[in-house]
Design an enzyme around this catalytic site. Structure first.
Site, PDB file in Angstrom:
ATOM      1  N   ASN A  38       3.878   3.940  -2.414  1.00 28.42           N
ATOM      2  CA  ASN A  38       3.474   4.670  -3.356  1.00 28.42           C
ATOM      3  C   ASN A  38       3.145   3.861  -4.670  1.00 28.42           C
ATOM      4  O   ASN A  38       2.011   4.240  -5.589  1.00 28.42           O
ATOM      5  CB  ASN A  38       4.863   5.558  -3.826  1.00 28.42           C
ATOM      6  CG  ASN A  38       5.136   6.647  -2.963  1.00 28.42           C
ATOM      7  OD1 ASN A  38       4.058   7.158  -2.295  1.00 28.42           O
ATOM      8  ND2 ASN A  38       6.287   7.115  -2.665  1.00 28.42           N
ATOM      9  N   ILE A  39       3.946   2.719  -5.153  1.00 33.48           N
ATOM     10  CA  ILE A  39       3.558   2.021  -6.251  1.00 33.48           C
ATOM     11  C   ILE A  39       2.250   1.587  -6.500  1.00 33.48           C
ATOM     12  O   ILE A  39       1.422   1.589  -7.261  1.00 33.48           O
ATOM     13  CB  ILE A  39       4.715   1.054  -6.525  1.00 33.48           C
ATOM     14  CG1 ILE A  39       5.810   1.893  -6.920  1.00 33.48           C
ATOM     15  CG2 ILE A  39       4.450  -0.049  -7.568  1.00 33.48           C
ATOM     16  CD1 ILE A  39       7.173   0.712  -7.056  1.00 33.48           C
ATOM     17  N   PRO A  52      11.490   3.549   0.249  1.00 34.82           N
ATOM     18  CA  PRO A  52      12.320   2.699   0.984  1.00 34.82           C
ATOM     19  C   PRO A  52      12.444   1.357   0.086  1.00 34.82           C
ATOM     20  O   PRO A  52      13.403   0.724   0.112  1.00 34.82           O
ATOM     21  CB  PRO A  52      11.544   2.468   2.184  1.00 34.82           C
ATOM     22  CG  PRO A  52      10.629   3.725   2.306  1.00 34.82           C
ATOM     23  CD  PRO A  52      10.445   4.179   1.161  1.00 34.82           C
ATOM     24  N   SER A  83       1.064  -1.153   0.283  1.00 33.07           N
ATOM     25  CA  SER A  83       0.138   0.144   0.112  1.00 33.07           C
ATOM     26  C   SER A  83       1.013   1.355   0.149  1.00 33.07           C
ATOM     27  O   SER A  83       0.248   2.339   0.335  1.00 33.07           O
ATOM     28  CB  SER A  83      -0.884   0.062   1.271  1.00 33.07           C
ATOM     29  OG  SER A  83      -0.288  -0.150   2.438  1.00 33.07           O
ATOM     30  N   CYS A 141      11.847  -0.345 -13.398  1.00 30.60           N
ATOM     31  CA  CYS A 141      11.533   0.810 -13.906  1.00 30.60           C
ATOM     32  C   CYS A 141      12.521   1.280 -14.976  1.00 30.60           C
ATOM     33  O   CYS A 141      12.131   1.560 -16.013  1.00 30.60           O
ATOM     34  CB  CYS A 141      11.358   1.959 -12.918  1.00 30.60           C
ATOM     35  SG  CYS A 141      12.804   2.314 -12.103  1.00 30.60           S
ATOM     36  N   ASN A 193       9.528   7.283 -13.232  1.00 25.13           N
ATOM     37  CA  ASN A 193      10.111   5.821 -12.749  1.00 25.13           C
ATOM     38  C   ASN A 193       8.995   4.960 -12.166  1.00 25.13           C
ATOM     39  O   ASN A 193       8.859   3.627 -12.420  1.00 25.13           O
ATOM     40  CB  ASN A 193      11.192   5.793 -12.089  1.00 25.13           C
ATOM     41  CG  ASN A 193      11.025   6.539 -10.803  1.00 25.13           C
ATOM     42  OD1 ASN A 193      10.729   7.615 -10.710  1.00 25.13           O
ATOM     43  ND2 ASN A 193      11.246   6.086  -9.603  1.00 25.13           N
TER      44      ASN A 193
END
Length: 313
Positions: A14-15, A164, A12, A130, A288
């Site tokens: 950023n990506i 992270p 859960s 990425c 990215n």
């Protein structure tokens, strides 16, 4: 087809959150079935709950304990290479297809415009990295025209877009991307470098691709590169060339400092790219992350479409 395939996202951060928003807004064959995290206070879980998406903060075990787990057919893993190994084992044992956004590389490397349809039956597909999603299509574009001896990529991303998970997986990034340059890009040898750029204001993702190939028709290579750019732009509109493709005929008398490559001569092709994110959840400079979530969604859409077509046949 009006039906959709339910999917879950593990991670859960950023990506995972960006991917969820893409599916909620633009999912053609995909429907959010669950958002999974381990931090109850994460923004991703909070947003998912507001959107009416079932959530759990108990990780993979929480997902497998959900009442509707049998309805979920595809799971995206946006955690870490180490965690993915256990996730993949548990999910594939239940017949759930896995789209891996970590550098774990348990399943085959997949770059949508290169080899998606070759791996429609794979229980686990790996989205490389990425940098790989941005640059390997360019190596492949050259290899469609000429034999590629060596491909080297340099991915420069904003420090602010490296969370992270990205920082913890730097070694896996270089290893996975280097190998995928060979497997998907068609190069005999590959090398990958990542740079975290601390510039303020943050810069867009920039990628440099250097390819040593046999001598070939430069116009044919340039046309192949431009065609590949258009293919990637179908799912990443902010993907673009920064300038025209550069060529240099070279002859190297001394052996190259590349394992397995001796003396070489031929054509050096230099390609310079920029990736601007769609800013669905993350800033536009985080291209990215955007190219990873966009590529993963494109692959899952194809998997879901194939599944729905088979069900109606």
């Amino acid at each position: 087809m009006s039906q959709k395939v339910k999917v879950a996202i593990i991670g859960s951060g950023n990506i995972g959150t960006d991917l969820m928003i893409k599916i909620l807004r633009h999912g053609q064959y995909l429907e959010m079935g669950a958002m999974v995290g381990i931090d109850p206070a994460s923004d991703g879980l909070a947003r998912a709950q507001r959107f009416g998406v079932p959530i759990t903060a108990e990780g993979i075990d929480g997902l497998l304990a959900m009442d509707h787990i049998d309805e979920i057919k595809i799971v995206f893993d946006a955690t870490s290479a180490g965690a993915h190994r256990r996730h993949s084992e548990l999910l594939t044992a239940r017949g759930i297809r896995v789209v891996d956004l970590t550098p774990a590389a348990i399943g085959p490397y997949v770059i949508p415009p290169i080899n998606m349809d070759e791996h429609l039956d794979a229980p686990n597909i790996n989205m490389v990295t990425c940098g790989g999603q941005a640059t390997i299509p360019m190596v492949a574009a050259v290899s469609r025209v000429a034999k590629v001896h060596y491909g080297e990529i340099v991915a420069s991303i904003s420090s602010k877009s490296a969370g992270p998970g990205t920082r913890a997986n730097i070694d896996e990034f270089t290893e996975t991307t280097s190998k995928a340059i060979e497997v998907c890009g068609g190069a005999e040898r590959g090398k990958a470098i990542i740079i975290l750029n601390p510039a303020e204001p943050p810069l867009l993702m920039r990628d440099s691709v250097f390819v040593l190939s046999e001598s070939a028709d430069q116009a044919a290579i340039e046309a192949s590169v431009e065609e590949m750019v258009r293919m990637v732009q179908q799912y990443v509109p902010g993907y673009r060339l920064k300038q025209r493709v550069q060529f240099e005929e070279i002859s190297i008398e001394a052996p190259l400092n590349v394992p397995g490559i001796g003396k070489a001569s031929g054509l050096k092709t230099s390609i310079f790219l920029e990736v601007e994110g769609a800013a669905h959840y993350l800033p536009a400079y985080a291209g990215n992350l955007d190219i990873m979530t966009s590529a993963a969604k494109a692959c899952a859409e194809r998997l879901a479409e194939t599944r729905l077509l088979a069900a109606t046949a």
